[in-house]
Design a protein around this motif. Structure first.
Motif, PDB file in Angstrom:
ATOM      1  N   VAL A 270       0.854  -1.185   0.000  1.00  0.00           N
ATOM      2  CA  VAL A 270       0.000   0.000   0.000  1.00  0.00           C
ATOM      3  C   VAL A 270       0.894   1.241   0.000  1.00  0.00           C
ATOM      4  O   VAL A 270       1.600   1.528   0.966  1.00  0.00           O
TER       5      VAL A 270
ATOM      6  N   LYS B 162       0.009   4.489  -0.708  1.00  0.00           N
ATOM      7  CA  LYS B 162      -0.625   5.805  -0.508  1.00  0.00           C
ATOM      8  C   LYS B 162       0.267   6.697   0.349  1.00  0.00           C
ATOM      9  O   LYS B 162       0.878   6.202   1.310  1.00  0.00           O
TER      10      LYS B 162
ATOM     11  N   ASN C 146      -5.420   4.609  -2.194  1.00  0.00           N
ATOM     12  CA  ASN C 146      -6.808   4.827  -1.790  1.00  0.00           C
ATOM     13  C   ASN C 146      -7.408   6.130  -2.304  1.00  0.00           C
ATOM     14  O   ASN C 146      -8.589   6.363  -2.127  1.00  0.00           O
TER      15      ASN C 146
ATOM     16  N   ILE D  96      -7.962   0.628  -3.362  1.00  0.00           N
ATOM     17  CA  ILE D  96      -8.383  -0.017  -2.117  1.00  0.00           C
ATOM     18  C   ILE D  96      -9.284   0.862  -1.258  1.00  0.00           C
ATOM     19  O   ILE D  96      -9.874   0.386  -0.305  1.00  0.00           O
TER      20      ILE D  96
ATOM     21  N   MET E  23     -13.558  -8.337   0.177  1.00  0.00           N
ATOM     22  CA  MET E  23     -12.570  -7.569   0.935  1.00  0.00           C
ATOM     23  C   MET E  23     -13.214  -7.083   2.222  1.00  0.00           C
ATOM     24  O   MET E  23     -14.432  -6.856   2.269  1.00  0.00           O
TER      25      MET E  23
ATOM     26  N   MET F 205     -12.166  -4.958   6.252  1.00  0.00           N
ATOM     27  CA  MET F 205     -11.221  -4.396   7.223  1.00  0.00           C
ATOM     28  C   MET F 205     -11.720  -4.700   8.623  1.00  0.00           C
ATOM     29  O   MET F 205     -12.868  -4.387   8.954  1.00  0.00           O
TER      30      MET F 205
ATOM     31  N   MET G 155      -3.791  -6.152   7.285  1.00  0.00           N
ATOM     32  CA  MET G 155      -2.997  -4.946   7.124  1.00  0.00           C
ATOM     33  C   MET G 155      -1.785  -5.060   8.057  1.00  0.00           C
ATOM     34  O   MET G 155      -1.534  -6.127   8.605  1.00  0.00           O
ATOM     35  N   SER G 156      -1.044  -3.968   8.227  1.00  0.00           N
ATOM     36  CA  SER G 156       0.192  -4.060   9.024  1.00  0.00           C
ATOM     37  C   SER G 156      -0.029  -4.670  10.409  1.00  0.00           C
ATOM     38  O   SER G 156       0.769  -5.474  10.873  1.00  0.00           O
TER      39      SER G 156
ATOM     40  N   ARG H  72      -2.901  -6.365   2.356  1.00  0.00           N
ATOM     41  CA  ARG H  72      -2.688  -4.966   1.957  1.00  0.00           C
ATOM     42  C   ARG H  72      -1.836  -4.307   3.047  1.00  0.00           C
ATOM     43  O   ARG H  72      -2.360  -3.950   4.103  1.00  0.00           O
ATOM     44  N   ILE H  73      -0.532  -4.193   2.792  1.00  0.00           N
ATOM     45  CA  ILE H  73       0.381  -3.744   3.844  1.00  0.00           C
ATOM     46  C   ILE H  73       1.008  -2.403   3.476  1.00  0.00           C
ATOM     47  O   ILE H  73       1.644  -2.280   2.430  1.00  0.00           O
ATOM     48  N   GLY H  74       0.836  -1.422   4.343  1.00  0.00           N
ATOM     49  CA  GLY H  74       1.400  -0.099   4.104  1.00  0.00           C
ATOM     50  C   GLY H  74       2.438   0.284   5.130  1.00  0.00           C
ATOM     51  O   GLY H  74       3.628   0.013   4.962  1.00  0.00           O
ATOM     52  N   SER H  75       1.982   0.875   6.241  1.00  0.00           N
ATOM     53  CA  SER H  75       2.879   1.579   7.166  1.00  0.00           C
ATOM     54  C   SER H  75       4.091   0.768   7.616  1.00  0.00           C
ATOM     55  O   SER H  75       5.195   1.301   7.681  1.00  0.00           O
TER      56      SER H  75
HETATM   57  C1  LIG Z   1      -4.043   2.264   4.316  1.00  0.00           C
HETATM   58  C2  LIG Z   1      -4.785   1.027   4.024  1.00  0.00           C
HETATM   59  C3  LIG Z   1      -4.178  -0.230   4.222  1.00  0.00           C
HETATM   60  C4  LIG Z   1      -2.776  -0.397   4.783  1.00  0.00           C
HETATM   61  O1  LIG Z   1      -2.799  -0.202   6.161  1.00  0.00           O
HETATM   62  P1  LIG Z   1      -1.463  -0.263   7.046  1.00  0.00           P
HETATM   63  O2  LIG Z   1      -1.967  -0.360   8.430  1.00  0.00           O
HETATM   64  O3  LIG Z   1      -0.726   1.008   6.752  1.00  0.00           O
HETATM   65  O4  LIG Z   1      -0.697  -1.466   6.621  1.00  0.00           O
HETATM   66  C5  LIG Z   1      -4.914  -1.353   3.886  1.00  0.00           C
HETATM   67  N1  LIG Z   1      -6.164  -1.255   3.384  1.00  0.00           N
HETATM   68  C6  LIG Z   1      -6.772  -0.076   3.197  1.00  0.00           C
HETATM   69  C7  LIG Z   1      -8.160  -0.051   2.654  1.00  0.00           C
HETATM   70  C8  LIG Z   1      -6.107   1.108   3.508  1.00  0.00           C
HETATM   71  O5  LIG Z   1      -6.713   2.291   3.312  1.00  0.00           O
END
Ligand SMILES: *Cc1c(COP(=O)(O)O)cnc(C)c1O
Length: 221
Positions: free
Chosen positions: A23, A25, A46, A67, A151, A153, A195-196, A211-214
């Motif tokens: 991810v 963004k 996103n 996403i 999908m 969260m 996610m993270s 979906r891995i970002g931070s």
């Molecule tokens: C930002 C985001 C993520 C990633 O989240 P992190 O906690 O940064 O890994 C995953 N899915 C969606 C829909 C997001 O907006």
């Protein structure tokens, strides 16, 4: 960049037959290129404006995942190139994607986003709403939609059992949708969750797409 975490995520994903979506963004082109150079081709964004800018600037073989919550008036902009839209949470959005996709004769991969978290703020369908939709309009009537899965969260919480139960719930919604509407569609196979903060639990509960970002960008906030 966090190469150690990246290596271990790759290993976990390949063991579980799951896809790692990085991810990106809020990250710069240089930060994205660093992961591109390690072989990543799946990136998630996103916000549409940011996605368009990055898609123009970065290599064409990137698979872009939309996403975040998607407004109908922005669908037309992403449909020409997007690889997968994870956040389809209404009938009107589904109709709009189908319409824009039909106009350019491109079939678009989508995931149905379900609401599994306790927070009110998280978007998503309820399973009865999805069932009601497909009773009226069978999936095949959306000629330019490629239904790929679901999908969700989980609640942002340190309560691991809560998070695990929400992922179990999404997995069971996946099975219900598969049984009811997609039993003959082998494309309907993805569960995008994790996610993270919760990806280990997500993989244990059957995620096929993280979906891995931070955590992949430490000290780069
Ligand atoms: C930002 C985001 C993520 C990633 O989240 P992190 O906690 O940064 O890994 C995953 N899915 C969606 C829909 C997001 O907006």
């Amino acid at each position: 960049m966090n190469e150690a975490l990246f290596t271990s995520l790759n290993k976990s994903c390949s063991n579980a037959n799951a896809t790692l979506v990085v991810v990106s963004k809020t990250r710069t082109l240089a930060q994205i290129e660093a992961y591109y150079n390690l072989g990543v081709r799946d990136f998630g964004e996103n916000r549409v404006e940011e996605l368009l800018q990055k898609q123009t600037a970065l290599p064409d073989d990137i698979k872009w995942h939309a996403i975040g919550h998607l407004q109908r008036n922005k669908v037309k902009k992403v449909v020409p190139f997007v690889h997968l839209i994870h956040s389809v949470d209404s009938e009107r959005l589904l109709e709009e994607i189908n319409k824009c996709a039909k106009a350019i004769d491109r079939k678009i991969g989508i995931l149905l986003q379900f609401h599994i978290a306790q927070e009110e703020s998280k978007y998503g369908l309820a399973s009865n709403v999805a069932n009601n939709l497909f009773e009226r309009k069978a999936p095949a009537t959306f000629s330019h939609i490629d239904f790929k899965g679901v999908m969700g969260m989980a609640t942002f919480s340190s309560d691991k059992e809560l998070v695990r139960n929400e992922f179990k719930q999404l997995h069971s919604i996946f099975k219900e949708m598969k049984n009811n509407w997609f039993s003959n569609n082998e494309h309907f196979s993805e569960i995008s969750m994790g996610m993270s903060g919760d990806f280990e639990i997500a993989l244990e509960e059957g995620s096929t797409m993280l979906r891995i970002g931070s955590s992949l960008f430490p000290n780069e906030l």
